[in-house]
Design a protein around this motif. Structure first.
Motif, PDB file in Angstrom:
ATOM      1  N   THR A 285       0.737  -0.997  -0.173  1.00 30.41           N
ATOM      2  CA  THR A 285      -0.166   0.424  -0.277  1.00 30.41           C
ATOM      3  C   THR A 285       0.912   1.186  -0.084  1.00 30.41           C
ATOM      4  OG1 THR A 285      -0.514   0.023   2.374  1.00 30.41           O
ATOM      5  CG2 THR A 285      -1.871  -0.823   1.493  1.00 30.41           C
ATOM      6  N   ALA A 286      -0.280   2.184  -0.384  1.00 31.18           N
ATOM      7  CA  ALA A 286       1.570   3.527  -0.684  1.00 31.18           C
ATOM      8  C   ALA A 286       1.278   4.114   1.637  1.00 31.18           C
ATOM      9  CB  ALA A 286      -0.234   4.637  -0.810  1.00 31.18           C
ATOM     10  N   ASN A 287       1.156   3.231   1.950  1.00 27.49           N
ATOM     11  CA  ASN A 287       1.008   3.684   3.677  1.00 27.49           C
ATOM     12  C   ASN A 287       2.218   2.932   3.698  1.00 27.49           C
ATOM     13  OD1 ASN A 287       0.644   5.100   5.776  1.00 27.49           O
ATOM     14  ND2 ASN A 287      -0.470   2.998   7.016  1.00 27.49           N
ATOM     15  N   ALA A 288       1.962   1.765   3.611  1.00 31.16           N
ATOM     16  CA  ALA A 288       3.658   0.858   3.797  1.00 31.16           C
ATOM     17  C   ALA A 288       5.098   1.341   2.838  1.00 31.16           C
ATOM     18  CB  ALA A 288       3.331  -0.673   3.182  1.00 31.16           C
ATOM     19  N   PHE A 289       4.622   2.156   1.562  1.00 32.26           N
ATOM     20  CA  PHE A 289       5.355   2.674   1.155  1.00 32.26           C
ATOM     21  C   PHE A 289       6.334   3.768   1.873  1.00 32.26           C
ATOM     22  CE2 PHE A 289       3.423   0.819  -2.809  1.00 32.26           C
ATOM     23  CZ  PHE A 289       3.933  -1.163  -2.339  1.00 32.26           C
ATOM     24  N   ARG A 290       5.069   4.802   2.109  1.00 26.71           N
ATOM     25  CA  ARG A 290       6.098   5.441   3.197  1.00 26.71           C
ATOM     26  C   ARG A 290       6.702   5.406   4.343  1.00 26.71           C
ATOM     27  NH1 ARG A 290       6.319  11.403   1.585  1.00 26.71           N
ATOM     28  NH2 ARG A 290       6.911  12.354   3.273  1.00 26.71           N
ATOM     29  N   GLN A 291       6.244   4.957   4.804  1.00 28.54           N
ATOM     30  CA  GLN A 291       6.653   4.193   6.260  1.00 28.54           C
ATOM     31  C   GLN A 291       7.984   3.153   6.019  1.00 28.54           C
ATOM     32  OE1 GLN A 291       4.190   1.474   8.763  1.00 28.54           O
ATOM     33  NE2 GLN A 291       2.423   3.041   8.454  1.00 28.54           N
ATOM     34  N   ALA A 292       8.507   2.501   4.448  1.00 25.93           N
ATOM     35  CA  ALA A 292       9.368   2.793   4.414  1.00 25.93           C
ATOM     36  C   ALA A 292      10.720   3.385   3.593  1.00 25.93           C
ATOM     37  CB  ALA A 292       9.574   1.335   3.322  1.00 25.93           C
ATOM     38  N   ALA A 293       9.931   4.232   3.458  1.00 21.97           N
ATOM     39  CA  ALA A 293      11.004   5.296   3.167  1.00 21.97           C
ATOM     40  C   ALA A 293      11.291   6.217   4.367  1.00 21.97           C
ATOM     41  CB  ALA A 293      10.006   6.779   1.809  1.00 21.97           C
ATOM     42  N   GLU A 294      10.446   6.367   5.029  1.00 19.11           N
ATOM     43  CA  GLU A 294      10.269   6.917   6.480  1.00 19.11           C
ATOM     44  C   GLU A 294      11.913   6.374   7.267  1.00 19.11           C
ATOM     45  OE1 GLU A 294       9.682  10.032   6.876  1.00 19.11           O
ATOM     46  OE2 GLU A 294       7.941  10.427   5.867  1.00 19.11           O
ATOM     47  N   ALA A 295      11.934   5.483   7.107  1.00 25.14           N
ATOM     48  CA  ALA A 295      12.900   4.327   8.024  1.00 25.14           C
ATOM     49  C   ALA A 295      13.965   4.859   7.951  1.00 25.14           C
ATOM     50  CB  ALA A 295      12.428   2.642   7.891  1.00 25.14           C
ATOM     51  N   GLU A 296      14.234   4.073   6.358  1.00 23.00           N
ATOM     52  CA  GLU A 296      15.266   4.458   5.335  1.00 23.00           C
ATOM     53  C   GLU A 296      15.528   6.382   5.810  1.00 23.00           C
ATOM     54  OE1 GLU A 296      16.451   1.815   3.946  1.00 23.00           O
ATOM     55  OE2 GLU A 296      18.594   3.080   4.372  1.00 23.00           O
ATOM     56  N   LEU A 297      15.205   7.029   5.363  1.00 20.99           N
ATOM     57  CA  LEU A 297      15.743   8.369   5.219  1.00 20.99           C
ATOM     58  C   LEU A 297      15.571   8.890   7.037  1.00 20.99           C
ATOM     59  CD1 LEU A 297      16.107   9.893   2.067  1.00 20.99           C
ATOM     60  CD2 LEU A 297      15.282   8.242   2.389  1.00 20.99           C
ATOM     61  N   THR A 298      15.519   8.133   7.227  1.00 23.38           N
ATOM     62  CA  THR A 298      14.894   8.528   9.395  1.00 23.38           C
ATOM     63  C   THR A 298      16.888   9.550   9.602  1.00 23.38           C
ATOM     64  OG1 THR A 298      14.277   7.120  10.115  1.00 23.38           O
ATOM     65  CG2 THR A 298      16.072   8.235  12.040  1.00 23.38           C
ATOM     66  N   GLY A 299      17.961   9.252   9.169  1.00 15.12           N
ATOM     67  CA  GLY A 299      19.191  10.215   9.393  1.00 15.12           C
ATOM     68  C   GLY A 299      19.366  10.401   8.528  1.00 15.12           C
ATOM     69  N   ALA A 300      19.262  10.813   7.455  1.00 14.73           N
ATOM     70  CA  ALA A 300      19.124  11.764   6.082  1.00 14.73           C
ATOM     71  C   ALA A 300      18.883  13.504   6.937  1.00 14.73           C
ATOM     72  CB  ALA A 300      18.403  11.825   5.567  1.00 14.73           C
ATOM     73  N   ARG A 301      20.450  14.488   6.769  1.00 16.65           N
ATOM     74  CA  ARG A 301      20.926  15.734   6.844  1.00 16.65           C
ATOM     75  C   ARG A 301      21.287  16.359   5.655  1.00 16.65           C
ATOM     76  NH1 ARG A 301      25.801  18.246   9.972  1.00 16.65           N
ATOM     77  NH2 ARG A 301      24.878  20.391   8.732  1.00 16.65           N
ATOM     78  N   GLY A 302      20.303  17.487   5.442  1.00 16.92           N
ATOM     79  CA  GLY A 302      20.507  18.649   4.193  1.00 16.92           C
ATOM     80  C   GLY A 302      21.771  19.015   4.787  1.00 16.92           C
ATOM     81  N   TYR A 303      22.349  19.808   3.537  1.00 16.74           N
ATOM     82  CA  TYR A 303      23.355  21.177   4.333  1.00 16.74           C
ATOM     83  C   TYR A 303      22.585  22.210   3.326  1.00 16.74           C
ATOM     84  CZ  TYR A 303      25.876  17.048   5.597  1.00 16.74           C
ATOM     85  OH  TYR A 303      26.413  16.250   6.439  1.00 16.74           O
TER      86      TYR A 303
END
Ligand SMILES: Cc1cc2nc3c(=O)[nH]c(=O)nc-3n(C[C@H](O)[C@H](O)[C@H](O)COP(=O)(O)OP(=O)(O)OC[C@H]3O[C@@H](n4cnc5c(N)ncnc54)[C@H](O)[C@@H]3O)c2cc1C
Length: 331
Positions: A285-303
């Motif tokens: 589902t779109a919801n599961a895909f978004r959760q997967a994306a959130e989990a992967e990008l948790t530690g992301a940081r922009g500059y």
């Protein structure tokens, strides 16, 4: 360009022996990256050992069902091979998203793995760059960093790995076979490229006296349903802002296998282990895909200039997974 000598060894042991005998020698594949770097005097080898004509130029099916790809295979030959198109479409698509037809005709698999970052501060010899000149600093961190890393970066370096092909090879769990003075060894793809840490000039696990001889892709049923998407500033001839390589299989309404990697986001092709963990067992589902994306990008940081990449990576991942599984309602 500085003067250099040139040699064409007949096989891998001869290439390795030549490199060992000459100080400051480098292997040459198609030359599409190294020669540019030599023109700019960012790389100044005294000798080129041309490995592009060696007999490691075959694509072969292995007894275990996997595929062995010689290091001298040209990118075009790999992308258009019938077995690759049929069994690993993500790899064919990723290669065809990169560079131009002429460059892909020249570029080799070994050279693609070893190509260097496109960070403009790396190419500008008047700028500070820890990758080009260790301990000099990183002008990208406070500079124009729109193309730069959002995952796994360090205070020493925020450059990204430029390869499209390598993002697909990461998702496909490839293995890199190398040959050196101490013999042959195999390196899992995820361990081949490094994060920058405090030594961004050390980009791979390959020792300076080792030659890549082949890349092996395992037999992966899930890979026959796979997709590569590259988001970039122009429709062609541009490096990825963000890219996604993914393969997913669904049985009885649940995801049973997922292989995902991101490009344009880190110093190495970024295998999305967290996203895979969230996906396996979930309904597509779109919801599961978004959760997967959130989990992967948790530690992301922009500059600063590249902050937009965090949301872009999430949305691209959701979109690719939705297309692969025929899911509606995703952004
Ligand atoms: C204008 C332009 C646009 C591009 N756009 C893209 C793009 O959108 N996406 C993308 O993915 N790429 C892109 N590229 C990069 C291109 O894919 C690489 O230049 C190419 O893959 C490098 O392969 P090569 O064989 O020419 O390597 P070379 O330039 O010959 O070598 C590169 C490095 O690999 C080392 N090397 C070569 N073979 C071996 C080996 N067997 N073992 C160990 N080390 C080896 C060399 O010593 C050198 O350090 C672009 C390049 C250009 C010039």
């Amino acid at each position: 360009m500085r003067r250099f000598s040139y040699s064409r060894p007949v096989d891998a042991p001869a290439a390795v022996a030549l490199l060992a005998r000459h100080a400051n020698a480098k292997f040459l594949g198609g030359g599409t990256n190294l020669v540019d770097l030599m023109r700019e005097q960012i790389e100044t080898p005294a000798m080129l050992v041309d490995v592009s004509g060696m007999p490691v130029n075959q694509i072969e099916t292995l007894a275990n069902g996997g595929l062995s790809i010689g290091a001298a295979v040209r990118n075009t030959a790999l992308a258009t091979h019938p077995l690759v198109r049929q069994r690993y479409p993500v790899l064919s698509q990723a290669i065809l998203c990169g560079a131009s037809g002429q460059i892909r005709n020249m570029a080799t698999v070994g050279g693609n793995l070893m190509q260097r970052t496109r960070c403009p501060y790396f190419y500008d010899r008047s700028a500070n760059c820890n990758k080009r000149q260790p301990e000099s600093g990183c002008d990208a961190i406070d500079g124009f960093n729109r193309m730069h890393a959002i995952l796994g970066a360090s205070p020493s370096c925020i450059a990204t790995h430029p390869s499209d092909m390598c993002v697909a090879l990461s998702a496909l769990e490839a293995t890199v076979h190398v040959h050196g003075p101490l013999g042959a060894r195999a390196i899992p793809f995820d361990a081949f490229h490094r994060l920058p840490g405090s030594t961004p000039a050390v980009e791979t696990d390959l020792r300076s006296d080792e030659l890549i001889t082949s890349v092996e892709i395992p037999s992966l049923d899930v890979a026959s349903r796979s997709l590569y998407r590259k988001i970039r500033d122009r429709a062609s001839y541009a490096f990825a802002l963000v890219s996604v390589a993914a393969a997913v299989s669904v049985t009885d309404g649940a995801i049973v296998k997922a292989r995902v990697a991101l490009g344009g986001v880190a110093h190495k092709p970024w295998r999305a282990f967290e996203a895979e963990r969230v996906l396996v067992g979930a309904s597509p589902t779109a919801n599961a895909f978004r959760q997967a994306a959130e989990a992967e990008l948790t530690g992301a940081r922009g500059y600063g200039h590249n902050d937009f990449k965090i949301e872009l990576a999430k949305r691209t991942l959701v979109s690719v997974l939705s297309e692969l599984t025929g899911t509606r309602g995703a952004q």
